[in-house]
Structure formats: C-alpha cells, structure tokens
Scaffold this motif. Sequence first.
Motif, mmCIF file in Angstrom:
data_model
loop_
_atom_site.group_PDB
_atom_site.id
_atom_site.type_symbol
_atom_site.label_atom_id
_atom_site.label_comp_id
_atom_site.label_asym_id
_atom_site.label_seq_id
_atom_site.Cartn_x
_atom_site.Cartn_y
_atom_site.Cartn_z
ATOM 1 N N GLU A 1 -5.257 6.325 -11.673
ATOM 2 C CA GLU A 1 -4.240 6.187 -10.632
ATOM 3 C C GLU A 1 -4.022 7.475 -9.847
ATOM 4 O O GLU A 1 -3.196 7.514 -8.940
ATOM 5 C CB GLU A 1 -2.908 5.742 -11.267
ATOM 6 N N VAL A 2 -4.727 8.545 -10.217
ATOM 7 C CA VAL A 2 -4.559 9.829 -9.538
ATOM 8 C C VAL A 2 -5.898 10.283 -8.963
ATOM 9 O O VAL A 2 -6.907 10.306 -9.658
ATOM 10 C CB VAL A 2 -4.012 10.909 -10.502
ATOM 11 N N ASP B 1 0.861 -1.186 0.000
ATOM 12 C CA ASP B 1 0.000 0.000 0.000
ATOM 13 C C ASP B 1 0.897 1.236 0.000
ATOM 14 O O ASP B 1 1.318 1.705 1.056
ATOM 15 C CB ASP B 1 -0.914 -0.019 1.225
ATOM 16 N N LEU B 2 1.186 1.764 -1.184
ATOM 17 C CA LEU B 2 2.041 2.947 -1.297
ATOM 18 C C LEU B 2 1.187 4.199 -1.167
ATOM 19 O O LEU B 2 0.131 4.312 -1.794
ATOM 20 C CB LEU B 2 2.750 2.971 -2.654
ATOM 21 N N ARG B 3 1.661 5.134 -0.378
ATOM 22 C CA ARG B 3 0.916 6.369 -0.180
ATOM 23 C C ARG B 3 1.789 7.549 -0.614
ATOM 24 O O ARG B 3 2.736 7.935 0.090
ATOM 25 C CB ARG B 3 0.455 6.477 1.276
ATOM 26 N N ILE B 4 1.445 8.087 -1.789
ATOM 27 C CA ILE B 4 2.193 9.172 -2.402
ATOM 28 C C ILE B 4 1.285 10.391 -2.489
ATOM 29 O O ILE B 4 0.146 10.296 -2.937
ATOM 30 C CB ILE B 4 2.660 8.793 -3.831
ATOM 31 N N TRP B 5 1.796 11.547 -2.076
ATOM 32 C CA TRP B 5 0.999 12.775 -2.084
ATOM 33 C C TRP B 5 1.700 13.840 -2.914
ATOM 34 O O TRP B 5 2.842 14.203 -2.636
ATOM 35 C CB TRP B 5 0.802 13.260 -0.651
ATOM 36 N N SER B 6 0.998 14.352 -3.920
ATOM 37 C CA SER B 6 1.447 15.505 -4.692
ATOM 38 C C SER B 6 0.687 16.711 -4.155
ATOM 39 O O SER B 6 -0.471 16.941 -4.516
ATOM 40 C CB SER B 6 1.171 15.297 -6.189
ATOM 41 N N LEU C 1 4.241 10.903 -11.850
ATOM 42 C CA LEU C 1 4.520 9.902 -10.816
ATOM 43 C C LEU C 1 3.777 8.600 -11.108
ATOM 44 O O LEU C 1 4.324 7.501 -10.917
ATOM 45 C CB LEU C 1 4.115 10.451 -9.445
ATOM 46 N N ALA C 2 2.545 8.702 -11.581
ATOM 47 C CA ALA C 2 1.762 7.509 -11.903
ATOM 48 C C ALA C 2 2.393 6.731 -13.049
ATOM 49 O O ALA C 2 2.439 5.488 -13.023
ATOM 50 C CB ALA C 2 0.331 7.911 -12.260
ATOM 51 N N MET C 3 2.899 7.422 -14.052
ATOM 52 C CA MET C 3 3.562 6.739 -15.173
ATOM 53 C C MET C 3 4.853 6.073 -14.728
ATOM 54 O O MET C 3 5.157 4.948 -15.153
ATOM 55 C CB MET C 3 3.826 7.739 -16.307
ATOM 56 N N ILE C 4 5.612 6.763 -13.898
ATOM 57 C CA ILE C 4 6.862 6.188 -13.403
ATOM 58 C C ILE C 4 6.587 4.891 -12.645
ATOM 59 O O ILE C 4 7.280 3.879 -12.839
ATOM 60 C CB ILE C 4 7.606 7.189 -12.491
ATOM 61 N N MET C 5 5.569 4.893 -11.793
ATOM 62 C CA MET C 5 5.276 3.695 -11.006
ATOM 63 C C MET C 5 4.735 2.564 -11.876
ATOM 64 O O MET C 5 5.056 1.396 -11.664
ATOM 65 C CB MET C 5 4.302 4.043 -9.874
ATOM 66 N N ASP C 6 3.923 2.906 -12.861
ATOM 67 C CA ASP C 6 3.421 1.872 -13.766
ATOM 68 C C ASP C 6 4.569 1.220 -14.514
ATOM 69 O O ASP C 6 4.622 -0.012 -14.650
ATOM 70 C CB ASP C 6 2.429 2.486 -14.749
ATOM 71 N N LEU D 1 -0.508 -5.768 -8.202
ATOM 72 C CA LEU D 1 -0.371 -6.218 -6.819
ATOM 73 C C LEU D 1 -0.278 -5.045 -5.836
ATOM 74 O O LEU D 1 -0.397 -5.239 -4.624
ATOM 75 C CB LEU D 1 0.877 -7.100 -6.672
ATOM 76 N N TRP D 2 -0.049 -3.852 -6.373
ATOM 77 C CA TRP D 2 0.201 -2.683 -5.533
ATOM 78 C C TRP D 2 -0.955 -1.686 -5.584
ATOM 79 O O TRP D 2 -1.536 -1.460 -6.642
ATOM 80 C CB TRP D 2 1.482 -1.970 -5.982
ATOM 81 N N ASP D 3 -1.251 -1.090 -4.442
ATOM 82 C CA ASP D 3 -2.140 0.063 -4.393
ATOM 83 C C ASP D 3 -1.229 1.291 -4.393
ATOM 84 O O ASP D 3 -0.640 1.636 -3.367
ATOM 85 C CB ASP D 3 -3.005 0.037 -3.131
#
Length: 271
Positions: A192-193, A104-109, A121-126, A135-137
């Motif tokens: 994803e955002v 469960d990753l919690r990233i805040w912009s 950030l969403a593209m980088i993580m994908d 498998l990841w939130d």
Amino acid sequence: MITITEKEFNQLATYIKSYYGIYLKPEKQALVMGRLQHVLMEKNFRNFTDYYDYLVSDKTGNAASILINKITTNHTFFMREAEHFDYFKDKVLPYLKNTVTDKDLRIWSAGCSSGEEPYTLAMIMDEYFGWEKHLWDSKVLATDISGSVLEKAVTGIYKSEDISALPPEWKHYYLKRQDEEHYIFQDKIKNEVIFRQFNLINRSFPFKKKFHVIFCRNVMIYFDSKTKQELVQKFYDYLEYGGYLFIGHSESLNHDDTRFKYLMPAVYRKE
C-alpha cells in the motif's frame, strides 16, 4: 581529523542550499565536518576544497547522493505527533469517504524518512475502511531525498523497540516476527506504500493528479523562509480543494503568506 575552514563550509552550504533547499547555519560547521570526515578519509582527500572539487565535477551523481545521505538527519519514529493520526482517522477520512466519489484517494508522505509515517497511514486506512478497503485505491506515495533511508523503508523491517508505540492489534494484524529482534510488515501493508526518491525543491512537480492529503512534517525546519514559502505554495497548488496539509509541530505557516486555513496546531486546509 581534517578540519573545515569557514570558506570551505560556505562553499558546501551554498551547494546544499542550491540543490536541496537545506539551509545550514554557521553553527552547523562542526556537524558538517564530522559527518563528512569518513568520506574524505576514504577518498584520501587532504582537505574539504579537494572534496568540493570532486563533488561538483562528479557526473555520476554518486558524490551528491552520499553527501545528502550524510547531511540529512532522518530522525523519526512510529506515532510521532500522534494527534495528527487521530485527526486523520476521525476527521479527514470520514470527509474523504463521503466526497471522493471515484474512490481514488491520493495521499502523499513527503519527507517520509525510513517509512514510519506512510506505513502508519496505510494501517489507519486499512482499519478504517475494513471490508470496503478493496473498493478503494488508497496507496500512499512516500518520498524522500535520501536514498539510504528509502532503502530501509522499502524493506518494511523494524526492531522490536521501534514498533513498541504501535497498538497491539496492529502488531498482530499487520506485522510478523522476522527474528528475535525484528518485525516486518506484511505484504497487505507494504504493497500500500509506493516509495520514490524526490527533491521537494524541484522547480516543478511531476504529478498528474492533485492530492487529497499531504503530510510534510519536520522537513521545512531545514529550509529558509523563501524556500519554505515556495514549497507551501506548491503544496497548495497540488492539493484538491478541501485537501489537508499536515506539518510538524515545530513548524508553522505565516497567515499573511498563505491561503491555507488553519484548523489545529500544524494542520491546514485548502478552502
């Protein structure tokens, strides 16, 4: 043109500082006058005193919303301060992949403006997680005080020149042409955002869980030192241990006033 007196400017500046934390220096008087000119003319106000009286008496929130949309700059672009995104991909994500056991990753912009940062950030993580992504939130929370820029961000639509700095493979996999001049993000990235309107100087934050990463870049340049110090402390409190804070390159944290550890220009860590 309706001119603004020093007294009227100070009234507005005090209001903006109290409710939004934005510190308007005296040299911003002409800017405020110019950006609000259309509002005064539209409402048939004779002067800025009449406008201020309207602002503080309006119970709907519409006047305040228009004010903050006019005053904030909201200038950003894709791949701004690109070394931060490289560090996020090369250092931060590998660390989180190995330590966040519940996936469960919690990233805040924070201060996301028109959405370029959180979509990146969403593209980088994908791209980073690849076939394991499901498998990841890893949804990104993206907040801004301005409702008008959030409306643009939610659409995921950008001009061709706006996305020119993005890698060709990202344009191919994550965007699709809408018309001759515009591209739109595909749902796999848009979904994803999570965009929300939020005031960073709120006395308390509503988040139930702490974040692993906070991006708040080129926002604190509008705050005075006290407001900035209080916000940085909140960021520290709402980060997991080992979490990262990214700020703008034109900003810095005072070593004596923060418990964050400096890692590289504009990148800090809670340890």
